[in-house]
Design an enzyme around this catalytic site. Sequence first.
Site, mmCIF file in Angstrom:
data_model
loop_
_atom_site.group_PDB
_atom_site.id
_atom_site.type_symbol
_atom_site.label_atom_id
_atom_site.label_comp_id
_atom_site.label_asym_id
_atom_site.label_seq_id
_atom_site.Cartn_x
_atom_site.Cartn_y
_atom_site.Cartn_z
ATOM 1 C CE1 TYR A 1 -55.049 21.302 10.543
ATOM 2 C CE2 TYR A 1 -55.468 23.152 10.158
ATOM 3 C CZ TYR A 1 -55.219 22.265 10.958
ATOM 4 O OH TYR A 1 -55.677 21.981 12.326
ATOM 5 C CG ASP B 1 -51.903 9.355 20.897
ATOM 6 O OD1 ASP B 1 -50.343 9.048 21.197
ATOM 7 O OD2 ASP B 1 -52.292 8.013 21.198
#
Length: 337
Positions: free
Chosen positions: A123, A209
């Site tokens: 970001y 994940d």
Amino acid sequence: MTREATLIPGDGIGPEITEATLQVLGAMGAAFDWDEQFGGMSAVEKAGTPLPNATLDSIRRTGLALKGPLTTPVGGGYRSVTVALRQEFDLYANVRPVKTIVPGGRYEKVDLVIIRENTEGLYVGLDHTFKVGNDPKAVAQAMSVMTRDGCTRICRYAFDYAKTHGRKRVTVVHKANILKATSGLFLETAKIIAKEYEGVIASDDKIVDNAAMQLVINPTQFDVIVTTNLFGDILSDEASGLVGGLGLAPGANIGTKAAIFEAVHGSAPDIAGKGIANPSAQMLAAAMMLDHVGDLGSGTRLRRALETAIVKDGVRTKDLGGNATTAEFARAVARRV
Ligand code: NAI
Ligand code: MG
């Protein structure tokens, strides 16, 4: 005693959920002296820029803000004002509690907190396209930047949060198997901090994940999760879905000089202006703001009133399977405080 705070109603459903929240704070007599400012699309319309200086000056002065969601154009257009505010005020810790309120949902007794690094990673805004031949966007590249100091302070924040909030375990979520440098540094740093808290706060780590899957299969195994910026963004929306959705998920952006409180969700253009948005996330963000300024009694009171309105009085907005409007729900909570 009143404390001055900046109020940014925001875009889309922002003004509706903000008004509902102010109504409840008003009914409680919880005293903030609001300085109303603009950001995002509504600021472009009013001031010609998505992040006016007046808004920045206000937060600089008050060090405290309640913010509605701000619309960010997808693809092109101006950069996210929400991200810009986090970076401008170095609000490095994004604290997002996820708790079962409505019984009979997918899971009972979910009670976890996601602590997301809020200023680094993917970001940082190093996101570019490159021209090759006639194609102006032949190649796209994003850069993730992690610093040892950045990793250290967010991990310390998470373990310290766990300690002061009576939590038992911090799970470090990463992708250090693939992103060996960036996620690797985060995991390495987290393990050093975990050692400092050995015997006080338990710790483990999970690859992102697997963590995403585990959240769906067995969310009650999690207590505090600390993770990097993008993973925290995704996992916090996912986690809100375990307990009834984005309408119930508040967040705090905490730095050393300022703190901004907001819902996890965005401006919800699909339901904006219809008066049906669930203002709970924004109300719960206001409760976190009350906790933050040391008014713990009021924060708890607001949370209890909201739970009572939803559970005992059965007043629910559409996203929770009810038919109450935003205003009706606000009145129900205001009655209960
Ligand atoms: P969103 O969070 O606005 O909406 C996702 C879905 O959840 C929609 O179906 C919406 O109707 C529903 N929803 C969200 N909040 C709700 C509420 N309080 N009550 C009932 N239903 C609710 O995400 P989306 O559509 O991806 O983004 C819309 C805009 O918001 C974009 O411009 C995005 O950049 C911005 N955004 C801003 C954030 C912020 O200011 N902190 C955070 C996330 C997105
Ligand atoms: Mg998000």
